[in-house]
Design a protein around this motif. Structure first.
Motif, PDB file in Angstrom:
ATOM      1  N   CYS A 109       0.849  -1.197   0.000  1.00 31.10           N
ATOM      2  CA  CYS A 109       0.000   0.000   0.000  1.00 31.10           C
ATOM      3  C   CYS A 109       0.888   1.251   0.000  1.00 31.10           C
ATOM      4  O   CYS A 109       1.857   1.325   0.756  1.00 31.10           O
ATOM      5  CB  CYS A 109      -0.886  -0.023   1.247  1.00 31.10           C
ATOM      6  N   ILE A 110       0.554   2.221  -0.851  1.00 27.04           N
ATOM      7  CA  ILE A 110       1.355   3.454  -0.897  1.00 27.04           C
ATOM      8  C   ILE A 110       0.630   4.617  -0.203  1.00 27.04           C
ATOM      9  O   ILE A 110       1.058   5.763  -0.278  1.00 27.04           O
ATOM     10  CB  ILE A 110       1.713   3.838  -2.352  1.00 27.04           C
ATOM     11  N   GLY A 111      -0.496   4.304   0.415  1.00 25.46           N
ATOM     12  CA  GLY A 111      -1.214   5.324   1.197  1.00 25.46           C
ATOM     13  C   GLY A 111      -1.888   6.412   0.383  1.00 25.46           C
ATOM     14  O   GLY A 111      -2.099   7.520   0.871  1.00 25.46           O
ATOM     15  N   CYS A 112      -2.276   6.124  -0.847  1.00 22.21           N
ATOM     16  CA  CYS A 112      -2.886   7.160  -1.697  1.00 22.21           C
ATOM     17  C   CYS A 112      -4.343   7.466  -1.313  1.00 22.21           C
ATOM     18  O   CYS A 112      -4.884   8.487  -1.720  1.00 22.21           O
ATOM     19  CB  CYS A 112      -2.828   6.733  -3.159  1.00 22.21           C
ATOM     20  N   GLU A 113      -4.971   6.561  -0.599  1.00 20.45           N
ATOM     21  CA  GLU A 113      -6.352   6.708  -0.105  1.00 20.45           C
ATOM     22  C   GLU A 113      -7.424   6.683  -1.196  1.00 20.45           C
ATOM     23  O   GLU A 113      -8.566   7.078  -0.974  1.00 20.45           O
ATOM     24  CB  GLU A 113      -6.500   7.962   0.769  1.00 20.45           C
ATOM     25  N   LYS A 114      -7.045   6.257  -2.375  1.00 19.21           N
ATOM     26  CA  LYS A 114      -8.039   6.191  -3.455  1.00 19.21           C
ATOM     27  C   LYS A 114      -9.152   5.196  -3.122  1.00 19.21           C
ATOM     28  O   LYS A 114     -10.302   5.373  -3.499  1.00 19.21           O
ATOM     29  CB  LYS A 114      -7.366   5.790  -4.768  1.00 19.21           C
ATOM     30  N   CYS A 115      -8.790   4.134  -2.415  1.00 19.89           N
ATOM     31  CA  CYS A 115      -9.786   3.119  -2.064  1.00 19.89           C
ATOM     32  C   CYS A 115     -10.867   3.720  -1.176  1.00 19.89           C
ATOM     33  O   CYS A 115     -12.055   3.403  -1.335  1.00 19.89           O
ATOM     34  CB  CYS A 115      -9.124   1.930  -1.375  1.00 19.89           C
TER      35      CYS A 115
ATOM     36  N   TRP B  53      -8.068   0.797   3.210  1.00 21.67           N
ATOM     37  CA  TRP B  53      -6.644   0.677   3.555  1.00 21.67           C
ATOM     38  C   TRP B  53      -6.468   0.519   5.061  1.00 21.67           C
ATOM     39  O   TRP B  53      -5.552  -0.160   5.521  1.00 21.67           O
ATOM     40  CB  TRP B  53      -5.823   1.838   3.006  1.00 21.67           C
TER      41      TRP B  53
ATOM     42  N   LEU C  58      -7.248  -3.031   5.869  1.00 18.84           N
ATOM     43  CA  LEU C  58      -6.100  -3.854   5.464  1.00 18.84           C
ATOM     44  C   LEU C  58      -5.040  -3.859   6.559  1.00 18.84           C
ATOM     45  O   LEU C  58      -4.508  -4.908   6.935  1.00 18.84           O
ATOM     46  CB  LEU C  58      -5.536  -3.289   4.154  1.00 18.84           C
TER      47      LEU C  58
ATOM     48  N   CYS D 237      -7.188   0.625  -6.744  1.00 19.42           N
ATOM     49  CA  CYS D 237      -5.924   0.506  -6.009  1.00 19.42           C
ATOM     50  C   CYS D 237      -4.721   0.382  -6.962  1.00 19.42           C
ATOM     51  O   CYS D 237      -4.610  -0.586  -7.708  1.00 19.42           O
ATOM     52  CB  CYS D 237      -5.963  -0.701  -5.069  1.00 19.42           C
ATOM     53  N   PRO D 238      -3.813   1.346  -6.968  1.00 24.81           N
ATOM     54  CA  PRO D 238      -2.666   1.268  -7.884  1.00 24.81           C
ATOM     55  C   PRO D 238      -1.705   0.145  -7.516  1.00 24.81           C
ATOM     56  O   PRO D 238      -0.879  -0.253  -8.336  1.00 24.81           O
ATOM     57  CB  PRO D 238      -1.994   2.639  -7.727  1.00 24.81           C
ATOM     58  N   SER D 239      -1.816  -0.362  -6.290  1.00 26.28           N
ATOM     59  CA  SER D 239      -0.936  -1.463  -5.877  1.00 26.28           C
ATOM     60  C   SER D 239      -1.544  -2.828  -6.189  1.00 26.28           C
ATOM     61  O   SER D 239      -0.948  -3.857  -5.871  1.00 26.28           O
ATOM     62  CB  SER D 239      -0.656  -1.359  -4.370  1.00 26.28           C
TER      63      SER D 239
ATOM     64  N   ILE E 138      -4.107  -4.310  -4.878  1.00 23.95           N
ATOM     65  CA  ILE E 138      -4.533  -5.081  -3.696  1.00 23.95           C
ATOM     66  C   ILE E 138      -6.025  -5.387  -3.813  1.00 23.95           C
ATOM     67  O   ILE E 138      -6.817  -4.502  -4.157  1.00 23.95           O
ATOM     68  CB  ILE E 138      -4.248  -4.285  -2.388  1.00 23.95           C
TER      69      ILE E 138
ATOM     70  N   LEU F 297      -8.765  -5.324  -2.191  1.00 25.42           N
ATOM     71  CA  LEU F 297      -9.306  -4.788  -0.932  1.00 25.42           C
ATOM     72  C   LEU F 297     -10.698  -5.310  -0.641  1.00 25.42           C
ATOM     73  O   LEU F 297     -11.064  -5.511   0.523  1.00 25.42           O
ATOM     74  CB  LEU F 297      -9.316  -3.263  -0.997  1.00 25.42           C
TER      75      LEU F 297
HETATM   76  S1  SF4 Z   1      -5.843   2.445  -2.972  1.00 28.62           S
HETATM   77 FE1  SF4 Z   1      -4.379   0.813  -2.520  1.00 28.62          FE
HETATM   78  S2  SF4 Z   1      -2.432   1.866  -2.336  1.00 28.62           S
HETATM   79 FE2  SF4 Z   1      -4.009   3.464  -2.166  1.00 28.62          FE
HETATM   80  S3  SF4 Z   1      -4.425   3.637   0.034  1.00 28.62           S
HETATM   81 FE3  SF4 Z   1      -5.876   2.149  -0.782  1.00 28.62          FE
HETATM   82  S4  SF4 Z   1      -4.830   0.187  -0.410  1.00 28.62           S
HETATM   83 FE4  SF4 Z   1      -3.268   1.737  -0.277  1.00 28.62          FE
END
Ligand code: SF4
Ligand code: SF4
Length: 344
Positions: free
Chosen positions: A272-278, A289, A292, A321-323, A325, A327
């Motif tokens: 997770c890069i902490g972008c908060e898009k989720c 996130w 997770l 999620c750009p990673s 994951i 979720l």
């Molecule tokens: S979208 Fe993915 S990478 Fe971004 S905060 Fe949520 S879990 Fe982390």
């Protein structure tokens, strides 16, 4: 799948032009499928007449798989103040609802009127996704009373939220259920077929096909030219649908699309890069996130699994999620854990 990030829900790359390019095609009825005879009803087209017609026609709403007569009966008791025909397809590959509205506009409007009459609801609307689609439908039938669901996913939930915030208690019905109700009331026709979008990289001719109910999925795929290189067949939705293991499964009123995938999804994810898009994408106030993070603990604290039971499994969080994951799966596990009470 590419996305454009926004306030709530997610804007998906739409793949609708190819299947909407042509008129709905007809798949001939196979010999082994019996043709169901029409029925006769007499009397005024009132509440009872419409309910009887829905029941005799065996209409099933394509959105939720519930028999329409049962829905209408229940709704009469609940007294909503608006009935909405869902004539948009939130899955980016599916266009069956749009195609039905485009080709049977008058019939869908009329079927919606019958449904409204059966429930005793005055206000009725046809929901379409975009302003462009609304303009197109108005050019076909200026009588259509339209409402915009928007083109963010999951559109149905976002529309519900929007109406709810305006104190509108709405009830939703599928475009195809409206069409079938119109035929049942006017002509005594039993629901015999459904319009299915056949799409995906593994399909040669992306189309909307009117398919007799009970037809095997493989027959529909053959009709549209399925490639030998197809890795997976999905019905339901490219986001939340289920992989089909047996292609002799029959088409049902809920089969709104059949998607043939050439490349199987890679099962790789990154941290997770902490972008908060989720969190922005989630329409149920869940912060995936954070869930997770909690679920990574050996003993997750259930008090930290906020709102997980509200998850509708729409996958919007996983898609953005750009990673990479998954979720939605994490949130589902968290909800299961919370429900089971299996923690110390
Ligand atoms: S979208 Fe993915 S990478 Fe971004 S905060 Fe949520 S879990 Fe982390
Ligand atoms: S799958 Fe659940 S957590 Fe993810 S966006 Fe949808 S409702 Fe929110």
């Amino acid at each position: 799948m590419k996305f454009r990030h926004g306030v709530q829900g997610v804007k998906l790359d739409q793949q609708k032009e190819l299947s909407l390019k042509h008129k709905i095609k007809n798949l001939p009825m196979a010999d082994e499928l019996p043709l169901k005879p029409n029925f006769n009803l007499n009397g005024k087209k009132d509440y009872n007449y419409i309910l009887n017609a829905a029941q005799k026609s065996q209409i099933v709403d394509e959105f939720d798989g519930i028999p329409l007569d049962k829905k209408l009966k229940k709704l009469r008791g609940l007294k909503p103040n608006m009935i909405v025909a869902c004539c948009f397809d939130e899955d980016p590959w599916t266009t069956s609802a749009m195609a039905v509205l485009r080709e049977y506009t008058a019939e869908v409007i009329s079927g919606l009127e019958y449904a409204a009459k059966a429930c005793g609801i005055k206000e009725r609307k046809i929901a379409v996704a975009t302003k462009e689609e609304a303009k197109f439908i108005k050019s076909i039938n200026s009588e259509a009373e339209l409402i915009l669901a928007g083109d963010r996913y999951p559109a149905r939930v976002l529309l519900k939220k929007k109406l709810y915030s305006q104190n509108i208690k709405a009830f939703y019905i599928g475009a195809q259920a409206c069409l079938a109700l119109d035929s049942a009331v006017k002509e005594g026709k039993v629901q015999q077929d459904t319009v299915v979008t056949v799409a995906g990289r593994g399909v040669e001719r992306w189309s909307n096909v009117k398919v007799p109910l009970g037809t095997e999925l493989k027959t529909v795929l053959k009709f549209c030219g399925v490639s030998d290189k197809t890795k997976m067949i999905i019905t339901g939705s490219s986001l939340t649908g289920k992989a089909v293991l047996d292609l002799t499964e029959p088409v049902t009123p809920s089969t709104r699309c059949i998607i043939a995938i050439k490349k199987a999804k890679k099962d790789i994810s990154y941290p997770c890069i902490g972008c908060e898009k989720c969190a922005s994408a989630c329409v149920r106030s869940i912060v995936p996130w954070k869930i997770l993070k909690v679920m990574k603990n050996k003993k997750p604290d259930p008090l930290m699994l906020t709102n997980v039971q509200k998850c509708i499994g729409c996958q919007a969080c996983s898609v953005v999620c750009p990673s990479g994951i998954d979720l939605a799966e994490v949130v589902k596990k968290a909800a299961d854990l919370k429900k089971s009470g299996d923690f110390e």
